[in-house]
Design a protein around this motif. Structure first.
Motif, PDB file in Angstrom:
ATOM      1  N   HIS A   1       8.127   4.316   0.674  1.00 42.35           N
ATOM      2  CA  HIS A   1       7.897   3.574   1.916  1.00 42.35           C
ATOM      3  C   HIS A   1       8.455   2.156   1.795  1.00 42.35           C
ATOM      4  N   GLY A   2       8.283   1.543   0.611  1.00 44.22           N
ATOM      5  CA  GLY A   2       8.874   0.222   0.403  1.00 44.22           C
ATOM      6  C   GLY A   2      10.379   0.258   0.600  1.00 44.22           C
ATOM      7  N   PHE A   3      11.034   1.291   0.067  1.00 41.78           N
ATOM      8  CA  PHE A   3      12.482   1.401   0.240  1.00 41.78           C
ATOM      9  C   PHE A   3      12.860   1.673   1.681  1.00 41.78           C
ATOM     10  N   ASP A   4      11.988   2.334   2.427  1.00 38.10           N
ATOM     11  CA  ASP A   4      12.263   2.564   3.848  1.00 38.10           C
ATOM     12  C   ASP A   4      12.392   1.243   4.609  1.00 38.10           C
ATOM     13  N   LEU A   5      11.761   0.192   4.104  1.00 37.14           N
ATOM     14  CA  LEU A   5      11.764  -1.098   4.786  1.00 37.14           C
ATOM     15  C   LEU A   5      12.917  -1.992   4.348  1.00 37.14           C
ATOM     16  N   LEU A   6      13.692  -1.559   3.358  1.00 40.78           N
ATOM     17  CA  LEU A   6      14.787  -2.366   2.839  1.00 40.78           C
ATOM     18  C   LEU A   6      16.107  -1.998   3.506  1.00 40.78           C
ATOM     19  N   PRO A   7      16.974  -2.996   3.699  1.00 35.26           N
ATOM     20  CA  PRO A   7      18.344  -2.660   4.100  1.00 35.26           C
ATOM     21  C   PRO A   7      19.056  -2.082   2.888  1.00 35.26           C
TER      22      PRO A   7
ATOM     23  N   ARG B   1      18.121 -21.422   6.118  1.00 33.45           N
ATOM     24  CA  ARG B   1      19.490 -21.687   5.701  1.00 33.45           C
ATOM     25  C   ARG B   1      20.161 -20.457   5.107  1.00 33.45           C
ATOM     26  N   ARG B   2      19.413 -19.715   4.311  1.00 38.07           N
ATOM     27  CA  ARG B   2      19.999 -18.560   3.622  1.00 38.07           C
ATOM     28  C   ARG B   2      19.783 -17.252   4.377  1.00 38.07           C
ATOM     29  N   GLU B   3      19.155 -17.314   5.526  1.00 34.67           N
ATOM     30  CA  GLU B   3      18.874 -16.124   6.339  1.00 34.67           C
ATOM     31  C   GLU B   3      18.177 -15.053   5.510  1.00 34.67           C
ATOM     32  N   ILE B   4      17.101 -15.454   4.871  1.00 38.68           N
ATOM     33  CA  ILE B   4      16.335 -14.541   4.021  1.00 38.68           C
ATOM     34  C   ILE B   4      15.343 -13.746   4.864  1.00 38.68           C
ATOM     35  N   THR B   5      15.212 -12.486   4.575  1.00 40.51           N
ATOM     36  CA  THR B   5      14.176 -11.645   5.168  1.00 40.51           C
ATOM     37  C   THR B   5      13.067 -11.454   4.147  1.00 40.51           C
ATOM     38  N   ILE B   6      11.819 -11.707   4.563  1.00 36.30           N
ATOM     39  CA  ILE B   6      10.653 -11.482   3.711  1.00 36.30           C
ATOM     40  C   ILE B   6       9.813 -10.398   4.379  1.00 36.30           C
ATOM     41  N   THR B   7       9.538  -9.330   3.658  1.00 35.74           N
ATOM     42  CA  THR B   7       8.778  -8.232   4.249  1.00 35.74           C
ATOM     43  C   THR B   7       7.745  -7.717   3.254  1.00 35.74           C
ATOM     44  N   GLY B   8       6.763  -7.033   3.777  1.00 39.29           N
ATOM     45  CA  GLY B   8       5.731  -6.429   2.939  1.00 39.29           C
ATOM     46  C   GLY B   8       5.746  -4.920   3.105  1.00 39.29           C
ATOM     47  N   SER B   9       5.094  -4.242   2.165  1.00 39.26           N
ATOM     48  CA  SER B   9       5.010  -2.778   2.207  1.00 39.26           C
ATOM     49  C   SER B   9       3.605  -2.376   1.816  1.00 39.26           C
ATOM     50  N   MET B  10       2.939  -1.637   2.689  1.00 38.74           N
ATOM     51  CA  MET B  10       1.549  -1.274   2.459  1.00 38.74           C
ATOM     52  C   MET B  10       1.397   0.243   2.393  1.00 38.74           C
ATOM     53  N   ALA B  11       1.143   0.754   1.206  1.00 44.00           N
ATOM     54  CA  ALA B  11       0.752   2.145   0.994  1.00 44.00           C
ATOM     55  C   ALA B  11       1.798   3.146   1.470  1.00 44.00           C
ATOM     56  N   VAL B  12       1.322   4.204   2.118  1.00 47.61           N
ATOM     57  CA  VAL B  12       2.140   5.380   2.432  1.00 47.61           C
ATOM     58  C   VAL B  12       2.387   5.440   3.934  1.00 47.61           C
ATOM     59  N   LEU B  13       3.603   5.776   4.339  1.00 40.33           N
ATOM     60  CA  LEU B  13       3.884   5.983   5.758  1.00 40.33           C
ATOM     61  C   LEU B  13       5.033   6.980   5.885  1.00 40.33           C
ATOM     62  N   HIS B  14       4.720   8.206   6.318  1.00 41.36           N
ATOM     63  CA  HIS B  14       5.729   9.254   6.511  1.00 41.36           C
ATOM     64  C   HIS B  14       6.576   9.447   5.252  1.00 41.36           C
ATOM     65  N   SER B  15       5.980   9.275   4.099  1.00 41.61           N
ATOM     66  CA  SER B  15       6.758   9.331   2.860  1.00 41.61           C
ATOM     67  C   SER B  15       6.150  10.256   1.810  1.00 41.61           C
ATOM     68  N   PHE B  16       4.972  10.821   2.073  1.00 43.18           N
ATOM     69  CA  PHE B  16       4.298  11.599   1.033  1.00 43.18           C
ATOM     70  C   PHE B  16       5.024  12.906   0.727  1.00 43.18           C
ATOM     71  N   ASP B  17       5.345  13.687   1.748  1.00 44.60           N
ATOM     72  CA  ASP B  17       6.031  14.956   1.510  1.00 44.60           C
ATOM     73  C   ASP B  17       7.407  14.723   0.902  1.00 44.60           C
ATOM     74  N   ARG B  18       8.093  13.678   1.360  1.00 48.06           N
ATOM     75  CA  ARG B  18       9.409  13.370   0.796  1.00 48.06           C
ATOM     76  C   ARG B  18       9.285  13.026  -0.684  1.00 48.06           C
ATOM     77  N   ALA B  19       8.218  12.307  -1.040  1.00 47.50           N
ATOM     78  CA  ALA B  19       8.004  11.977  -2.447  1.00 47.50           C
ATOM     79  C   ALA B  19       7.747  13.235  -3.265  1.00 47.50           C
ATOM     80  N   GLY B  20       6.990  14.174  -2.685  1.00 42.12           N
ATOM     81  CA  GLY B  20       6.769  15.432  -3.366  1.00 42.12           C
ATOM     82  C   GLY B  20       8.072  16.178  -3.604  1.00 42.12           C
ATOM     83  N   GLN B  21       8.941  16.180  -2.599  1.00 42.37           N
ATOM     84  CA  GLN B  21      10.235  16.831  -2.744  1.00 42.37           C
ATOM     85  C   GLN B  21      11.085  16.132  -3.806  1.00 42.37           C
ATOM     86  N   MET B  22      11.025  14.802  -3.831  1.00 41.86           N
ATOM     87  CA  MET B  22      11.803  14.036  -4.809  1.00 41.86           C
ATOM     88  C   MET B  22      11.301  14.282  -6.226  1.00 41.86           C
TER      89      MET B  22
END
Length: 339
Positions: free
Chosen positions: A150-156, A268-289
């Motif tokens: 889920h954290g990676f889902d939020l990253l470019p 100035r650096r156009e930084i994106t700051i984001t958070g990631s909380m727990a699981v979201l539509h990622s559990f079955d995909r993690a099982g497959q991985m």
């Protein structure tokens, strides 16, 4: 049945508690393994859990031993992993497919009894059926992997990006593995624990260092991920984000943690700051991985303890010794629900 119970913050005991009874769309699982993570420490320290006593354990997999009258697609004897997330489905955020932000958020092992027990109840909707190639005693890794995904889902994600990860415990190592498979140009890891850095090196990171000052990165990093929740690491990591880069706050910080930021530098650096909380539509995909071999359980799991040693395992985790620590409750006999 026997269960590890956080009686009050700071006090844990192995107690006899009633066996769970499955509702119409629930099953009862005999856990083969239950993982310990930072959330369990927060619960032990009086955070997260809304009430005590509570049976912890939200990373779990095992065998179905009882099924409710309306359960379909699963049967007694099936090996499953359990997504601990309990969403209401009708609040503002659930209706917008943001269940991990549910206004009535709950979770197995946090707000209701968890898997650090001989048996645990779980909704049919939260199950992932394990393929025969994946042992239930290793499949407790699915829940933390689903959080990392889920954290990676939020990253470019762009090919040839440079990654800097703070922390090489279980989550940092999972982030390392996912970054490698996302086309990273480099993945550097920072940790104060030499043993954990050695594991990061074994898994093929570009550099494993005790301080980011030891890295040569004049333009900073495209992606910086904090997996520690430690103020010093977060502060340092924010300074390492390159222009147009992203900082992901993945590690769970203490409630009272505070870190100063420099708004001008974000601008100035156009930084994106984001958070990631727990699981979201990622559990079955993690099982497959996991079933596909994205992680090697023999590397990620460093210790396995019986249920009676839950307190010992938790303190070892607090000291930062080892990698993923699993509890194996080993429920015995034929399950007979309490009516």
């Amino acid at each position: 049945m026997k269960a590890a119970v956080v009686v009050t913050p700071g006090k844990i005991a192995i107690e006899e508690v009633p066996d769970p009874t499955p509702g119409p769309t629930e099953v009862v699982v005999r856990p083969a393994a239950v993982g310990i993570c930072g959330t369990d420490l927060h619960i032990m320290d009086g955070e997260f859990a809304p009430a005590f006593p509570i049976v912890p354990g939200h990373e779990m997999a095992g065998e179905i031993v009882a099924a409710g009258s309306a359960v379909t697609g699963y049967a007694v004897g099936d090996q499953v992993a359990v997504d601990p997330s309990l969403y209401c489905g009708h609040c503002y955020y659930c209706k917008r497919a943001r269940g991990n932000q549910c206004e009535n958020w709950a979770a197995i092992g946090v707000t209701v009894s968890g898997g650090a027990a001989e048996y645990v109840a779980a909704p049919m909707a939260n199950l992932f059926k394990l393929p025969s190639s994946l042992a239930a005693r290793d499949a407790a890794l699915i829940e933390p992997l689903s959080c990392a995904m889920h954290g990676f889902d939020l990253l470019p994600r762009h090919l040839a990006s440079s990654y800097l990860i703070y922390g090489s415990g279980t989550m940092g190592l999972m982030m390392l593995e996912l970054a490698k498979r996302s086309g990273a140009e480099s993945v550097s890891v920072v940790d104060l624990n030499p043993a954990r850095l050695a594991t990061a090196t074994r898994l093929g990171c570009s550099a494993a260092v005790a301080s980011a000052d030891d890295l040569v990165a004049p333009r900073g990093f495209d992606v910086v991920i904090d997996c520690t929740g430690a103020e010093a690491a977060i502060k340092d990591g924010l300074q390492r984000v390159g222009r147009g880069g992203t900082f992901l706050q993945f590690g769970v910080a203490n409630y009272d943690a505070r870190v100063a930021i420099e708004p001008y530098e974000i601008y100035r650096r156009e930084i994106t700051i984001t958070g990631s909380m727990a699981v979201l539509h990622s559990f079955d995909r993690a099982g497959q991985m996991l079933a596909a071999g994205v992680l090697d359980p023999s590397i990620f799991v460093s210790h396995r303890f019986p249920l009676t040693s839950y307190a010992t395992a938790l303190e070892q985790f607090r000291r930062g010794e080892g990698r993923k620590i699993l509890i194996e409750p080993r429920g015995q006999g034929h399950f007979v629900p309490t009516l």
